[in-house]
Design a protein around this motif. Structure first.
Motif, mmCIF file in Angstrom:
data_model
loop_
_atom_site.group_PDB
_atom_site.id
_atom_site.type_symbol
_atom_site.label_atom_id
_atom_site.label_comp_id
_atom_site.label_asym_id
_atom_site.label_seq_id
_atom_site.Cartn_x
_atom_site.Cartn_y
_atom_site.Cartn_z
ATOM 1 N N ILE A 114 -25.814 6.148 -38.176
ATOM 2 C CA ILE A 114 -25.628 7.098 -38.506
ATOM 3 C C ILE A 114 -24.686 7.662 -38.308
ATOM 4 O O ILE A 114 -24.219 7.105 -37.159
ATOM 5 C CB ILE A 114 -27.399 7.719 -37.558
ATOM 6 C CG1 ILE A 114 -28.690 6.493 -37.474
ATOM 7 C CG2 ILE A 114 -27.219 9.062 -37.643
ATOM 8 C CD1 ILE A 114 -29.220 6.740 -36.562
ATOM 9 N N PRO A 115 -24.329 9.244 -39.003
ATOM 10 C CA PRO A 115 -23.448 9.597 -39.370
ATOM 11 C C PRO A 115 -23.053 10.372 -37.738
ATOM 12 O O PRO A 115 -24.110 11.117 -36.775
ATOM 13 C CB PRO A 115 -22.997 10.551 -39.632
ATOM 14 C CG PRO A 115 -24.090 10.407 -41.001
ATOM 15 C CD PRO A 115 -25.042 9.376 -40.370
ATOM 16 N N ALA A 116 -21.426 10.362 -37.005
ATOM 17 C CA ALA A 116 -21.077 10.712 -36.006
ATOM 18 C C ALA A 116 -21.756 13.183 -35.782
ATOM 19 O O ALA A 116 -21.976 12.897 -34.872
ATOM 20 C CB ALA A 116 -19.773 10.954 -35.519
ATOM 21 N N GLY A 117 -21.534 13.227 -37.279
ATOM 22 C CA GLY A 117 -21.265 14.743 -37.175
ATOM 23 C C GLY A 117 -20.411 15.404 -36.207
ATOM 24 O O GLY A 117 -20.459 16.574 -36.094
ATOM 25 N N GLY A 118 -19.469 15.210 -36.382
ATOM 26 C CA GLY A 118 -18.153 16.203 -36.279
ATOM 27 C C GLY A 118 -18.810 15.886 -35.173
ATOM 28 O O GLY A 118 -18.639 16.559 -33.671
ATOM 29 N N ASP A 119 -17.557 17.486 -34.531
ATOM 30 C CA ASP A 119 -17.579 17.754 -33.391
ATOM 31 C C ASP A 119 -17.831 19.325 -32.780
ATOM 32 O O ASP A 119 -18.282 19.337 -31.977
ATOM 33 C CB ASP A 119 -15.343 18.264 -33.027
ATOM 34 C CG ASP A 119 -14.756 16.893 -32.565
ATOM 35 O OD1 ASP A 119 -15.567 16.263 -32.074
ATOM 36 O OD2 ASP A 119 -13.948 17.021 -33.387
ATOM 37 N N GLN A 120 -18.687 19.896 -33.597
ATOM 38 C CA GLN A 120 -19.288 21.792 -33.414
ATOM 39 C C GLN A 120 -20.143 21.065 -33.721
ATOM 40 O O GLN A 120 -21.154 21.015 -34.967
ATOM 41 C CB GLN A 120 -18.663 22.305 -34.457
ATOM 42 C CG GLN A 120 -17.407 22.626 -34.339
ATOM 43 C CD GLN A 120 -15.987 23.891 -34.082
ATOM 44 O OE1 GLN A 120 -17.078 25.152 -33.364
ATOM 45 N NE2 GLN A 120 -14.867 23.864 -33.910
ATOM 46 N N PRO A 121 -21.126 22.167 -32.428
ATOM 47 C CA PRO A 121 -22.682 21.287 -33.486
ATOM 48 C C PRO A 121 -23.385 22.790 -33.883
ATOM 49 O O PRO A 121 -24.599 23.272 -33.066
ATOM 50 C CB PRO A 121 -23.409 21.127 -31.667
ATOM 51 C CG PRO A 121 -22.012 21.242 -30.595
ATOM 52 C CD PRO A 121 -21.212 21.464 -31.418
ATOM 53 N N ASP A 122 -23.497 22.731 -34.945
ATOM 54 C CA ASP A 122 -23.730 24.017 -35.270
ATOM 55 C C ASP A 122 -23.452 23.726 -36.594
ATOM 56 O O ASP A 122 -22.332 23.739 -37.348
ATOM 57 C CB ASP A 122 -22.851 25.032 -34.897
ATOM 58 C CG ASP A 122 -23.015 26.202 -35.612
ATOM 59 O OD1 ASP A 122 -24.279 26.062 -36.666
ATOM 60 O OD2 ASP A 122 -22.600 27.518 -35.537
ATOM 61 N N ARG A 123 -24.315 23.863 -37.588
ATOM 62 C CA ARG A 123 -24.496 23.092 -39.220
ATOM 63 C C ARG A 123 -24.079 24.944 -39.878
ATOM 64 O O ARG A 123 -23.868 23.752 -41.151
ATOM 65 C CB ARG A 123 -25.901 23.142 -39.416
ATOM 66 C CG ARG A 123 -26.604 23.534 -39.477
ATOM 67 C CD ARG A 123 -28.068 23.350 -39.944
ATOM 68 N NE ARG A 123 -27.962 22.434 -40.893
ATOM 69 C CZ ARG A 123 -28.806 21.286 -41.462
ATOM 70 N NH1 ARG A 123 -30.033 20.736 -41.129
ATOM 71 N NH2 ARG A 123 -28.541 20.980 -42.464
ATOM 72 N N THR A 124 -23.443 25.777 -39.378
ATOM 73 C CA THR A 124 -23.434 26.724 -40.136
ATOM 74 C C THR A 124 -21.663 26.739 -40.095
ATOM 75 O O THR A 124 -20.743 26.960 -40.636
ATOM 76 C CB THR A 124 -23.423 28.256 -39.533
ATOM 77 O OG1 THR A 124 -23.284 28.293 -37.961
ATOM 78 C CG2 THR A 124 -25.401 27.941 -39.648
ATOM 79 N N ILE A 125 -20.976 26.139 -39.584
ATOM 80 C CA ILE A 125 -19.529 26.247 -39.162
ATOM 81 C C ILE A 125 -19.086 24.494 -39.861
ATOM 82 O O ILE A 125 -17.851 24.544 -39.541
ATOM 83 C CB ILE A 125 -19.091 26.631 -38.013
ATOM 84 C CG1 ILE A 125 -19.651 26.023 -36.807
ATOM 85 C CG2 ILE A 125 -18.796 28.199 -38.240
ATOM 86 C CD1 ILE A 125 -19.523 25.992 -35.127
ATOM 87 N N ASN A 126 -19.958 23.818 -38.932
ATOM 88 C CA ASN A 126 -19.668 22.021 -39.032
ATOM 89 C C ASN A 126 -20.409 20.979 -40.097
ATOM 90 O O ASN A 126 -21.397 20.954 -39.563
ATOM 91 C CB ASN A 126 -19.345 21.559 -37.731
ATOM 92 C CG ASN A 126 -18.975 20.278 -37.883
ATOM 93 O OD1 ASN A 126 -18.803 19.324 -38.912
ATOM 94 N ND2 ASN A 126 -19.531 19.369 -37.384
ATOM 95 N N PRO A 127 -20.021 21.155 -41.403
ATOM 96 C CA PRO A 127 -21.259 21.065 -42.601
ATOM 97 C C PRO A 127 -21.681 18.770 -41.838
ATOM 98 O O PRO A 127 -22.792 18.590 -42.224
ATOM 99 C CB PRO A 127 -20.100 20.482 -43.694
ATOM 100 C CG PRO A 127 -19.409 21.474 -43.365
ATOM 101 C CD PRO A 127 -18.965 21.896 -41.785
ATOM 102 N N LYS A 128 -20.584 18.495 -41.603
ATOM 103 C CA LYS A 128 -21.030 16.793 -41.194
ATOM 104 C C LYS A 128 -22.054 17.242 -40.180
ATOM 105 O O LYS A 128 -22.905 16.200 -40.093
ATOM 106 C CB LYS A 128 -19.526 16.426 -40.333
ATOM 107 C CG LYS A 128 -19.017 16.141 -40.647
ATOM 108 C CD LYS A 128 -17.551 15.414 -40.127
ATOM 109 C CE LYS A 128 -16.153 15.052 -41.697
ATOM 110 N NZ LYS A 128 -16.837 14.167 -42.397
ATOM 111 N N PHE A 129 -22.372 18.295 -38.711
ATOM 112 C CA PHE A 129 -23.151 17.911 -38.256
ATOM 113 C C PHE A 129 -25.021 18.062 -38.426
ATOM 114 O O PHE A 129 -25.939 17.971 -38.616
ATOM 115 C CB PHE A 129 -23.434 19.302 -37.171
ATOM 116 C CG PHE A 129 -24.233 19.166 -35.907
ATOM 117 C CD1 PHE A 129 -24.106 17.778 -35.281
ATOM 118 C CD2 PHE A 129 -25.583 20.478 -35.834
ATOM 119 C CE1 PHE A 129 -24.936 18.307 -33.881
ATOM 120 C CE2 PHE A 129 -26.074 20.030 -34.387
ATOM 121 C CZ PHE A 129 -25.969 19.466 -34.006
#
Length: 267
Positions: A114-129
């Motif tokens: 499963i993708p790690a999801g980047g650093d910021q837990p906010d999909r509006t500023i971090n597409p990976k999340f």
DNA sequence: ATGGTGGTCCTACCA
């Protein structure tokens, strides 16, 4: 007894000596690897065959991600999903074949990263999340339609329970332990009634972390998280005899940042 | 502990 293992190896070619040591010492019948970080033609097929794991199904990718399942028991490729819908190699499923598989013949073993999801837990500023949450939603729709005994294992990149991290409150805003991730994973669990084998055999609050950062500060503090999981269909979960995680591999020379998990089944 | 370490492949990107 048949045993199944999972390990995020963080480059299978670099760490083949550690993998070989693990296979010799722990002797699982099947091993699911994540983050092999190589294309299929570069997978060390001969090394695994020489160790007795002659059945291999590889879903590789150049440089990143990639999963593989190797086995002493006959297997065949069963599925290869793109739950992120972007071409990354993060899943492969196999079917265990009899008679060597015994009571597990016909069981499906899904190996997922499963993708790690980047650093910021906010999909509006971090597409990976957002991609991580969407990946879980697609898995949930898939799980709702399952109709045969399945074991899904791998690096989920989520520590769902408060005792799955070294400090629950401190990690509520850290990707891997945020409420939105835990809730989304919970809907995946409910879609099939998955049994968390790690916590079935090692109930909370007993520590069973599977990952420690490479960063020196975190290692020195012994601050880990339970990111790797083995989840079974309810009927299959009734067949588990034991479960362990091999924490000592994290102290081996040039280790992966994840440690392997092993589940034993009656056969 | 917003610093830090480690992998692939050669330039950033991913974890």
């Amino acid at each position: 007894m048949i045993s199944v293992a999972t390990w995020n190896i963080n480059s299978v070619r670099l760490r083949m000596p550690q993998v070989a040591r693990f296979l010799v010492e722990q002797a699982p019948d099947v091993l699911c690897l994540q983050e092999i970080k190589c294309q299929e033609q570069l997978f060390p097929y001969k090394d695994f065959a020489d160790l007795g794991y002659s059945h291999m199904v590889v879903h590789g990718q150049k440089g990143y991600h990639g999963v593989a399942t190797v086995s002493r028991i006959p297997i065949r490729e069963f599925s290869r999903y793109d739950w992120q819908d972007n071409g990354e190699a993060r899943h492969v499923g196999v079917e265990l074949l009899g008679p060597e598989a015994g009571a597990l013949a016909g069981m499906v073993l899904e190996n997922v990263y499963i993708p790690a999801g980047g650093d910021q837990p906010d999909r509006t500023i971090n597409p990976k999340f957002g991609q991580k949450l969407d990946f879980l939603e697609r898995m949930t729709r898939w799980a709702g339609a399952l109709d045969r005994p399945t074991l899904i294992v791998g690096d989920f990149n989520i520590a769902p329970l408060p005792d799955d991290v070294y400090d629950h409150k401190a990690l509520l805003k850290v990707v891997s332990h945020t409420p939105i991730e835990v809730e989304t994973l919970g809907r995946f669990a409910d879609a099939h009634g998955w049994v968390d084998i790690g916590r079935k055999h090692i109930p909370a609050p007993t520590r069973n972390w599977t990952w420690w950062s490479y960063r020196t500060y975190w290692q020195e503090k012994d601050r880990g998280r339970r990111l790797d999981h083995m989840w079974a269909s309810p009927d299959l979960a009734a067949q588990t005899l034991g479960h362990r995680f091999v924490e000592e591999t994290r102290r081996w020379e040039q280790p992966s940042d994840h440690v392997p998990l092993i589940t034993e089944f009656a056969s």
